[in-house]
Write a protein that holds these residues in place. Structure first.
Motif, short mmCIF file in Angstrom:
data_model
loop_
_atom_site.label_atom_id
_atom_site.label_comp_id
_atom_site.label_asym_id
_atom_site.label_seq_id
_atom_site.Cartn_x
_atom_site.Cartn_y
_atom_site.Cartn_z
N TYR A 78 -5.07 -6.28 14.61
CA TYR A 78 -3.95 -6.40 13.69
C TYR A 78 -4.07 -5.28 12.65
CZ TYR A 78 -1.44 -7.99 9.51
OH TYR A 78 -0.63 -8.04 8.42
N ALA A 79 -3.09 -4.39 12.62
CA ALA A 79 -3.10 -3.27 11.67
C ALA A 79 -1.94 -3.44 10.69
CB ALA A 79 -2.99 -1.94 12.41
N HIS A 80 -2.16 -3.02 9.45
CA HIS A 80 -1.10 -3.12 8.45
C HIS A 80 -1.20 -1.93 7.50
CE1 HIS A 80 -3.85 -4.34 5.16
NE2 HIS A 80 -4.53 -4.94 6.12
N SER A 81 -0.05 -1.50 7.01
CA SER A 81 0.00 -0.35 6.11
C SER A 81 -0.48 -0.74 4.72
CB SER A 81 1.42 0.20 6.04
OG SER A 81 2.31 -0.79 5.53
N THR A 82 -0.92 0.27 3.96
CA THR A 82 -1.31 0.07 2.57
C THR A 82 -0.17 0.55 1.67
OG1 THR A 82 -2.35 2.26 2.53
CG2 THR A 82 -3.75 0.38 3.12
N GLU A 83 -0.32 0.35 0.37
CA GLU A 83 0.74 0.72 -0.56
C GLU A 83 1.03 2.21 -0.54
OE1 GLU A 83 -0.14 -0.68 -4.44
OE2 GLU A 83 0.00 -2.81 -3.91
N LYS A 84 -0.01 3.02 -0.32
CA LYS A 84 0.15 4.47 -0.38
C LYS A 84 0.35 5.09 1.00
CE LYS A 84 -2.62 4.94 -4.60
NZ LYS A 84 -3.79 5.61 -5.20
#
Length: 590
Positions: free
Chosen positions: A302-308
């Motif tokens: 499971y991969a998810h983006s960060t704020e930046k």
């Protein structure tokens, strides 16, 4: 004639036109903002999904590489009557696993031991120099196993030496699956015996079965019957991920689960030590779940983006497009609205000219000159923000072309093409405003004008396999040379452009002097113009065909009309569909 001219010019001297153009241009700006916003989002998605796939593929390929190293151990046993501890050490040292296979904890060999053979086995190991050797954990069991070889035999792996992996249910399940299948088998999540009280990591083991050489292994029963031991490797997942990905900054975080049941007990690894998938308040912009099949186990990443993750440039692009778009909208509005205001002012001045007509005439001329210069300068300044938008588009496309989806690339091309079309329209307006400006009337040889125009268009004539001809002697007239050259060049160019399919274009120019007027006829054999459009074709930006069929901005004939008006002449058209068009230009003798 003057009424038509005034009607044409009144289009740009009308306040309603300014508001309509402002509304339309704002709608186009909003559309451009929406397209650029979608482009930025799609660009980030494409980059995110591609990078996540790279990580999943890297994990899968590295585990296949580790499995191949274990198969090498199987080959060693199959090629020898007996593999000694020294031979096993030499094999593992040759692999240089710390440098060539980073992330693997070691490579070992374990064997099954019957209950009645346990004591003699332990005694033999003591005789071999391992004075404190004991099969662990202690206890009475029907079957034991023991790690016999494990390299590198460092302080961490020594903790596992002699361990009975069969005594653990999760290890036993993977070991039995390896025996039954004859293939590599990976265990579920375990804590390795090698772990200490510090830096504890979750782990797993991968097993390959060793059978008696030459045995018939076609059935599960035979594979259990002729089984000898396991070549295996233990893995600490944190070290494994570091070995696979190194110190690369991915720009996103990921979690690795053993099974598709997402809970903390199935969590193998978390890149940032925060379990985001189970946190309902965590709402990242981008997520993806990628299944990975690992030697009998079904992992899920499971991969998810960060704020930046979305770059500053990608976030700013829609705002930049909107900002420059609104700047252009407002400037264009004020240009047209100012024209209307100055026109109104000029009319008031004309009505008030009673006492000193000469002075008022000069004032009117000065006002019109300022109006023309203001329209020219303001229109010229519009080119700068358009150039900025086109440059920004080209930079972004060049930098992100490899990660750009075809649909996104097409949408972004629409922005660039729209900016180019607006630039062309403004340039055409500038050219229209320059006609007759600072020009001086002189004697113009129309015969030489035609020769020069034909030479200028020679490449175009060859390109379309066309023919331009005239007959007789053409006169010299009093007029503006550059403008008359533009007049004939535009009409001949139109004849070459609007040709019928599979018919070579032919343009013929003729002349007659009648009733004190020079009359010139430019005839072609092109597609023709419907009669209902004969009056409209001289209006600015009036197009009868879409750009995909015939290029251009729809201003060429407006140029012709203004040039003829400048010479106090007339221009008319006679045309038949699919037969051709003839333009008639009438100029005064003097």
């Amino acid at each position: 004639m003057n009424e038509k001219k005034n009607s044409f010019l009144s289009i740009f001297h009308n306040a309603y036109t300014a508001w309509v153009i402002l509304f339309v241009s704002i709608c186009l700006t909003i559309l451009a903002w929406w397209i650029s916003s979608n482009f930025s989002e799609q660009l980030a998605k494409d980059r995110f999904f591609a990078k996540a796939d790279e990580v999943a593929i890297a994990i899968d390929e590295r585990m296949i590489t580790y499995e191949q190293a274990l198969w090498g151990g199987i080959a060693l046993f199959n090629s020898s009557d007996e593999v000694t501890r020294l031979e096993w050490r030499n094999y593992v040292n040759t692999l240089d696993i710390n440098n060539r296979l980073p992330g693997i904890q070691g490579m070992g060999y374990a064997i099954p031991i019957a209950n009645e053979a346990k004591d003699s086995f332990e005694l033999q190991m003591i005789k071999d120099g391992f004075f404190d050797f004991k099969i662990k954990p202690e206890g009475v069991r029907d079957t034991y196993t023991s790690i016999l070889y494990l390299e590198p035999f460092d302080w961490r792996n020594k903790r596992a030496f002699g361990y009975d992996m069969w005594s653990n249910e999760m290890r036993q399940s993977a070991m039995q699956r390896a025996i039954d299948s004859g293939e590599a088998s990976t265990s579920s999540i375990i804590t390795l015996v090698q772990e200490t009280e510090t830096d504890v990591q979750k782990g797993f083991l991968t097993y390959l079965p060793v059978y008696k050489k030459g045995a018939d292994l076609s059935t599960v029963a035979n594979r259990n019957k002729f089984f000898k031991g396991w070549v295996y490797s233990p893995f600490r997942v944190g070290d494994l991920m570091k070995g696979i990905l190194g110190e690369n900054v991915l720009g996103f975080d990921y979690e690795l689960y053993d099974d598709d049941q997402f809970n903390e007990s199935n969590l193998l690894f978390d890149s940032d030590s925060l379990i985001h998938l189970l946190d309902h308040e965590h709402q990242p912009d981008l997520t993806i779940q990628i299944p990975i099949s690992i030697q009998g186990r079904d992992w899920v990443m499971y991969a998810h983006s960060t704020e930046k993750y979305i770059t500053r440039g990608e976030r700013l692009l829609p705002r930049v497009v909107a900002f420059f778009g609104f700047v252009i909208d407002v400037l264009l509005f004020f240009v047209i609205y100012s024209i209307q205001g100055n026109e109104k002012k000029a009319r008031l001045l004309a009505l008030e000219m009673t006492k000193d007509i000469r002075e008022k005439t000069k004032e009117l001329e000065r006002s019109n000159k300022e109006l023309s210069e203001y329209a020219y300068i303001t229109s010229h300044d519009l080119q700068e923000p358009l150039g900025t938008i086109k440059s920004l588009v080209e930079i972004i496309v060049d930098e992100n072309e490899d990660n750009m989806a075809p649909e996104t690339k097409m949408q972004f091309g629409f922005i660039k093409d729209s900016a180019q079309r607006m630039s062309n329209m403004i340039r055409s307006l500038l050219e229209l405003s320059r006609i007759g400006k600072n020009a001086v009337k002189q004697e113009v040889d129309i015969q030489q004008v035609l020769v020069d125009v034909k030479a200028d268009l020679s490449n175009k004539i060859k390109e379309v396999n066309g023919k331009v001809s005239w007959e007789g002697k053409f006169p010299k007239v009093i007029g503006y040379e550059a403008e008359l050259r533009m007049l004939f060049q535009n009409l001949i160019s139109n004849g070459l452009k609007f040709k019928r399919k599979e018919i070579n274009p032919e343009i013929h120019i003729s002349y007659q002097f009648k009733n004190g007027m020079h009359e010139f006829f430019v005839a072609d054999n092109g597609i023709g113009i419907p009669e209902k459009h004969h009056e409209k074709i001289f209006n600015i930006f009036n197009r009868l065909h879409d750009k995909s069929t015939y290029e251009g901005e729809g201003i060429g004939l407006a140029h012709c009309k203004k040039i003829v008006d400048l010479h106090q002449g007339e221009i008319s058209v006679n045309s038949t569909i699919n037969e051709g068009t003839t333009f008639k230009i009438s100029l005064n003798e003097k």
